[in-house]
Each structure stands twice: as structure tokens, then as C-alpha cells.
Design a protein around this motif. Structure first.
Motif, PDB file in Angstrom:
ATOM      1  N   THR A  42       0.834  -1.204   0.000  1.00  0.00           N
ATOM      2  CA  THR A  42       0.000   0.000   0.000  1.00  0.00           C
ATOM      3  C   THR A  42       0.867   1.252   0.000  1.00  0.00           C
ATOM      4  OG1 THR A  42      -1.766  -1.141   1.197  1.00  0.00           O
ATOM      5  CG2 THR A  42      -1.786   1.259   1.242  1.00  0.00           C
ATOM      6  N   GLU A  43       1.886   1.266   0.849  1.00  0.00           N
ATOM      7  CA  GLU A  43       2.775   2.428   0.912  1.00  0.00           C
ATOM      8  C   GLU A  43       3.485   2.653  -0.416  1.00  0.00           C
ATOM      9  OE1 GLU A  43       6.507   4.181   3.607  1.00  0.00           O
ATOM     10  OE2 GLU A  43       5.674   2.176   3.997  1.00  0.00           O
ATOM     11  N   ALA A  44       3.905   1.561  -1.044  1.00  0.00           N
ATOM     12  CA  ALA A  44       4.615   1.664  -2.323  1.00  0.00           C
ATOM     13  C   ALA A  44       3.704   2.105  -3.459  1.00  0.00           C
ATOM     14  CB  ALA A  44       5.270   0.335  -2.659  1.00  0.00           C
ATOM     15  N   ALA A  45       2.389   1.968  -3.264  1.00  0.00           N
ATOM     16  CA  ALA A  45       1.437   2.282  -4.335  1.00  0.00           C
ATOM     17  C   ALA A  45       1.164   3.774  -4.479  1.00  0.00           C
ATOM     18  CB  ALA A  45       0.122   1.553  -4.092  1.00  0.00           C
ATOM     19  N   PHE A  46       1.615   4.573  -3.514  1.00  0.00           N
ATOM     20  CA  PHE A  46       1.323   6.002  -3.549  1.00  0.00           C
ATOM     21  C   PHE A  46       2.603   6.840  -3.533  1.00  0.00           C
ATOM     22  CE2 PHE A  46      -2.610   4.218  -1.898  1.00  0.00           C
ATOM     23  CZ  PHE A  46      -3.579   4.962  -2.562  1.00  0.00           C
ATOM     24  N   LEU A  47       2.581   7.908  -4.316  1.00  0.00           N
ATOM     25  CA  LEU A  47       3.600   8.943  -4.227  1.00  0.00           C
ATOM     26  C   LEU A  47       3.067  10.047  -3.321  1.00  0.00           C
ATOM     27  CD1 LEU A  47       4.635   9.177  -8.002  1.00  0.00           C
ATOM     28  CD2 LEU A  47       5.827   7.952  -6.168  1.00  0.00           C
ATOM     29  N   LYS A  48       3.886  11.036  -3.024  1.00  0.00           N
ATOM     30  CA  LYS A  48       3.424  12.143  -2.191  1.00  0.00           C
ATOM     31  C   LYS A  48       2.259  12.858  -2.874  1.00  0.00           C
ATOM     32  CE  LYS A  48       6.811  15.507  -3.913  1.00  0.00           C
ATOM     33  NZ  LYS A  48       7.891  16.442  -3.535  1.00  0.00           N
ATOM     34  N   ASN A  49       1.447  13.497  -2.072  1.00  0.00           N
ATOM     35  CA  ASN A  49       0.265  14.238  -2.545  1.00  0.00           C
ATOM     36  C   ASN A  49      -0.787  13.330  -3.162  1.00  0.00           C
ATOM     37  OD1 ASN A  49       1.403  16.735  -1.763  1.00  0.00           O
ATOM     38  ND2 ASN A  49       2.539  16.862  -3.687  1.00  0.00           N
ATOM     39  N   ASN A  50      -0.825  12.067  -2.683  1.00  0.00           N
ATOM     40  CA  ASN A  50      -1.913  11.126  -3.010  1.00  0.00           C
ATOM     41  C   ASN A  50      -1.942  10.650  -4.458  1.00  0.00           C
ATOM     42  OD1 ASN A  50      -3.589  13.325  -0.902  1.00  0.00           O
ATOM     43  ND2 ASN A  50      -3.167  11.224  -0.289  1.00  0.00           N
ATOM     44  N   TRP A  51      -0.839  10.743  -5.180  1.00  0.00           N
ATOM     45  CA  TRP A  51      -0.803  10.197  -6.534  1.00  0.00           C
ATOM     46  C   TRP A  51      -0.672   8.678  -6.451  1.00  0.00           C
ATOM     47  CZ3 TRP A  51      -1.974  12.693 -10.876  1.00  0.00           C
ATOM     48  CH2 TRP A  51      -1.875  14.083 -10.904  1.00  0.00           C
TER      49      TRP A  51
END
Length: 524
Positions: A387-396
Motif C-alpha cells: 500500500t505504501e509503495a502504491a502512492f507517491l506524495k500528494n496522493n498520486w
């Protein structure tokens, strides 16, 4: 914020009580009956001891009970887990243990597998059988309804509560359960409704429409098209997905005067073949959502059915058409757009392409495709690192796909990032090579993979030809020429390997490239 669970199903029954909601085989079922049965099922599970947040797994071919289970779970705050019928037995066992399923609702066609599965699960697990010859250790679906109530429960849930789990397709490994909250699910429904209401030269969906599901209801066809039609009083036609038969699909399209459907490209092609084998086919289709298409397939669809398609791109985690290309987007001065998957399917959906550091790239630069909207809200159940790896900063949200945007905002899909082939300085996107081969009228399906042999890497295209086509040297040479045209300026070539079948998932919609690669390497 609180929300009434299952509100849309209740309102559809309230608005269109006596209209036909579902058609399956020779049976018609009204909206009132669908809603009441869903209520009976959900309250029946409650009588069996299941409560809000409990996971209810569903393993079934398309049939009305899947709809009742879907809506019943949603209404009572139970978390439905839609299982893939193509997954191997051990994957089913691992998934059910992983999510801690309190119940398994299964089509009795799978009773032998489920008989093995039940020995690996807690004794408290509830088993409910759909169909004839329900085993003695399971509760027949009809009996599960007896203790339930037809009345609407009107249960409030928090918008961030889990609504259901959607499994990734499993083309790159074991399917992972992605949790959809009620808030993100409503965003998905809204996105799909806008998308389906804005096809070229077509009115918005209304009660006179007919929506056909011939692909797995618990995957994209249901995810993307069920609710937008259902809440407008349109009729849903269910066709079993146990065996795909293009002629049966075409017969159903004609008999039921279907106006809307979802079709993966590899299954649309044989339907078009069936149309060409017949004379004077007059379909009622107004909206055809297509995934995994090629420019040639879209052109052929326009010729045989009409300019009624949308070529869409998305992911399991989004649940809707993230972008879509309409026929009107392809203009004489921009013919290249036919190679794209279009622009965002609604005004509030964001798409960008980023580099390895997560910085947005300018137009016409290849990078990772990322998206952002309320549809992206979610997480992989029990996989916090994923889950953590699935998102970049600012919810991308990271789709795991590579591509590029042009200056007009059209997205050009390259491939899955993990499937990208690098040999020396050459970078090959299998999807691009596959599209070039699928342009040939004799090719039924294909898969392109990197194969290691004797310390040397090669690119192999495994090709299935249509029935009656001989594997002679001429077609091999033609396909090699087509594949070379997809790799301009590269030193690497493509080996053409003719095969009888390909390992696929979701009824043939996707090739399992990892399995294909392992199979080829094992045979060399």
C-alpha cells in the motif's frame, strides 16, 4: 460522514419496482424482487452470526445470486470479496485465510474445489451453495433466505468503512485484495455514470437501455457498468462466463436488443468474426466499453457495429475507466490518437506521467502513469508495504504502467512496468509488439516475453492463430515484419513461436506473461 449502506439499490427498487431488473436464461426478475432477495440474504447472514465488517467471499460464474449477494452484503455492511474463478486452488485457500473470510458463497460448479478448501478454514466458516446439487456441508442459497427479512435495513456506515474487496487480476503473481471504502465506491459509480452518459451522439442511460454482462460480473464489466444502468431502471442481462462462445454472445445481443456492454479486446475480436460470418446483423448497441484494443480492432468495430465504442484504460484499484478514447477524438488532422487510450473519463480525474523520482514529465516523455481522485482511496488488505509503495506524495496513485501524454492530454499506454524488456540499450514494451501482431487478421491472440536461454536473452512472441489458418513460412515472415515495424531503430529482433493456447486470466482477457515465459523456458 455517514452514509446509508446500499442506498442506490433501495432507491432503484423504489423508483422502478415492477420493471425487469435482471434477465438470466429464461427468467426475468423485477427490481422489487432483486431488492427484497438482497435484503433477505443480508439479514439471513446476520441471523447466522455475521456482522458489520465480516468478510464474505464469493466464487461463482455469472448468475442472479451473485447480484443478490453483492447488494445484500453492501446493505448490511458486510465486506464482499469477489474471487477470480481462474485462480488456482491454493491461491483461493491463501486468499480466504489472508482476509479471514467468515463465509464463502460458491457456485456448486466449484463444489469439489470448495470441499478441499473447507478443510483448510476455521470450523466457524459459513458455506452457502449456489445452484443444484448443493453438498450437505453447505447451506443452499434458497434456505439462507428463509430466516431473512425482505425489509430494507437502512444501516448507516461511515464513508471510510470498507465496502468490498476487489482482487488484482493476478497476471504478475497472486491476486491482492484491494479494499474499496463506501466513499471511493461512490466515486467509482459517479465516474462510470459520467463516462457512460457522454458517449458520442448518444443520450444518457435511461430505463429503456439493456446492459449485457458476458464477462465475469465480479471484475470490470460489473465494476464499471452494473450500477450506472441499474440505478436508471435499465435491464441487466446476465450470461454465464463459464465458457465464452462468440456466437452465443452475438445471439444474446440480438435477442435481448442489448444497448450496452463491456468487452475485452481479445474477446471482442471473435464476436466481430461471428458478425462477419452472418448476413444483415443489425445490433442495438449504443455504448461499448472496450479494454485492451488495437487501432485495427477499433476501426473494425466501427465498420461492423458503428462508432459506438470507448477505448478505456484503468486498473483494478481505480475501478472505473480512468481514461477513454471516443471515435470523435480521432480526427483527420490527428489520426495518431487512435493509438492512444484517450483523456480522463471525467472532469475531476487527474492523470500524469512521472519519472523515477516522482517528478511530472513534460509532454511526449515516457514515464510511469499516475492518477489521482477519490477513486484511488483504498489499501491492500494485509499488505501495508504494498500500500505504501502504491502512492507517491500528494496522493498520486502509481498504476504500475508506463506511457506518455501528448500536448493535448491524450494518454499513450506502453505496458506494465514490470513487463518492460531491457536487452542491452534496447527497451521493448511487449504491448506495442503484441498490438502490431494482433493487427494481422489471422492472429487470435499473442503474448510477448523475454526468454533466457544459455545466458542469452531473446524476445519471443507466442502467437495463437485463428481456426483454419496454417502455420506456414509466409505468415511467419509476415508476422516478423510486423513485429520489426513495432521496434524501429532497435537492434533486437522478435522470434515468432506458434502455440495452440496461451495462459490467460479473466476469460482470456489478459495473457499471463510470467507463466508464458516460464513455460517457454522450460521447453527449451
Amino acid at each position: 460522514m455517514k452514509y446509508e449502506a446500499g442506498l442506490l439499490a433501495r432507491r432503484a427498487a423504489q423508483s422502478y419496482p415492477d420493471r425487469i431488473a435482471l434477465t438470466y436464461e429464461d427468467s426475468d426478475i423485477t427490481f422489487r424482487e432483486v431488492n427484497a432477495t438482497a435484503n433477505r440474504f443480508g439479514s439471513g447472514l446476520a441471523r447466522l452470526g455475521l456482522g458489520k465488517g465480516d468478510r464474505v467471499a464469493v466464487l461463482s460464474w455469472n448468475r442472479p445470486e451473485v447480484v443478490y449477494t453483492w447488494l445484500g452484503c453492501e446493505k448490511f455492511g458486510l465486506v464482499r470479496v469477489g474471487m477470480h474463478t481462474h485462480n488456482p486452488l491454493q491461491h483461493h485457500i491463501d486468499l480466504l485465510r489472508h482476509v479471514g473470510a467468515a463465509a464463502l458463497v460458491f457456485d456448486t460448479a466449484f463444489k469439489d474445489d470448495v470441499s478441499e478448501i473447507r478443510t483448510q478454514l476455521p470450523d466457524s466458516t459459513v458455506f452457502i451453495g449456489l445452484g443444484d446439487e448443493c453438498p450437505s456441508w453447505a447451506i443452499p442459497f434458497a434456505r439462507s433466505l428463509i430466516s431473512g427479512s425482505p425489509e430494507d435495513p437502512r444501516i448507516d456506515v461511515d464513508e471510510d468503512d470498507p465496502c468490498f474487496m476487489q482482487l488484482t487480476s493476478g497476471t504478475t503473481g497472486m491476486s491482492k485484495p484491494w479494499v474499496k471504502s463506501y466513499r471511493s465506491w461512490l466515486a467509482v459509480i459517479n465516474q462510470n455514470a459520467i463516462h457512460l452518459d457522454t458517449f458520442d451522439d448518444q443520450p444518457a442511460i435511461d430505463k429503456h437501455d439493456v446492459n449485457l454482462h458476458f464477462h465475469p460480473l465480479q471484475w470490470a464489466t460489473g465494476f464499471q457498468t452494473f450500477y450506472p444502468y441499474f440505478i436508471r431502471g435499465a435491464r441487466t442481462v446476465l450470461l454465464s462466463d463459464a465458457d465464452f462462445d462468440a456466437d452465443v454472445v452475438l445471439d444474446t445481443l440480438l435477442k435481448e436488443q442489448v444497448t450496452g456492454s463491456f468487452a475485452p479486446g481479445p474477446l471482442l475480436s471473435p464476436i466481430l468474426d461471428a458478425i462477419e460470418r452472418r448476413a444483415d446483423v443489425n445490433l442495438s448497441i449504443k455504448r461499448l466499453v472496450v479494454f485492451f484494443a488495437t487501432p485495427e480492432l477499433l476501426t473494425r468495430t466501427t465498420r461492423l457495429i458503428g462508432a459506438v465504442w470507448a477505448h478505456a484504460f484503468g486498473s483494478t484499484e481505480q475501478g472505473a475507466a480512468a481514461t477513454r478514447l471516443l471515435p470523435s477524438d480521432v480526427t483527420p488532422d490527428c489520426p495518431r490518437r487512435l493509438d492512444s487510450v484517450g483523456r480522463p473519463a471525467s472532469f475531476n480525474f487527474e492523470v500524469a506521467v512521472v519519472d523515477s523520482d516522482g517528478q511530472q514529465l513534460p509532454s511526449n516523455h515516457v514515464g510511469e502513469i499516475v492518477v489521482r481522485s477519490a477513486m484511488s482511496i483504498g489499501y491492500y488488505w494485509g499488505f501495508p508495504e504494498a500500500t505504501e509503495a502504491a502512492f507517491l506524495k500528494n496522493n498520486w496513485f502509481r498504476s504500475g504502467d508506463v506511457g506518455q501524454l501528448d500536448e493535448d492530454g491524450f494518454l499513450y499506454y506502453g505496458d506494465r512496468a514490470v513487463d518492460t524488456i531491457e536487452i542491452g540499450d534496447d527497451v521493448i514494451y511487449p504491448h506495442v509488439v503484441e498490438a502490431s501482431l494482433l493487427a494481422h487478421e489471422s492472429v487470435s491472440n499473442c503474448g510477448v516475453v523475454r526468454v533466457e536461454q544459455g545466458g542469452r536473452a531473446t524476445v519471443v512472441a507466442a502467437v495463437c492463430l485463428k481456426d483454419g489458418v496454417d502455420t506456414d513460412s509466409r505468415i511467419r515472415e509476415t508476422l516478423q515484419t510486423l513485429s520489426a515495424s513495432a521496434l524501429p531503430g532497435l537492434s533486437v529482433g522478435v522470434e515468432i513461436l506458434f502455440v495452440e493456447t496461451l495462459p490467460t486470466v479473466l476469460g482470456g482477457a489478459k495473457v499471463q506473461r510470467n507463466v508464458l515465459r516460464e513455460t517457454i523456458e522450460a521447453q527449451r
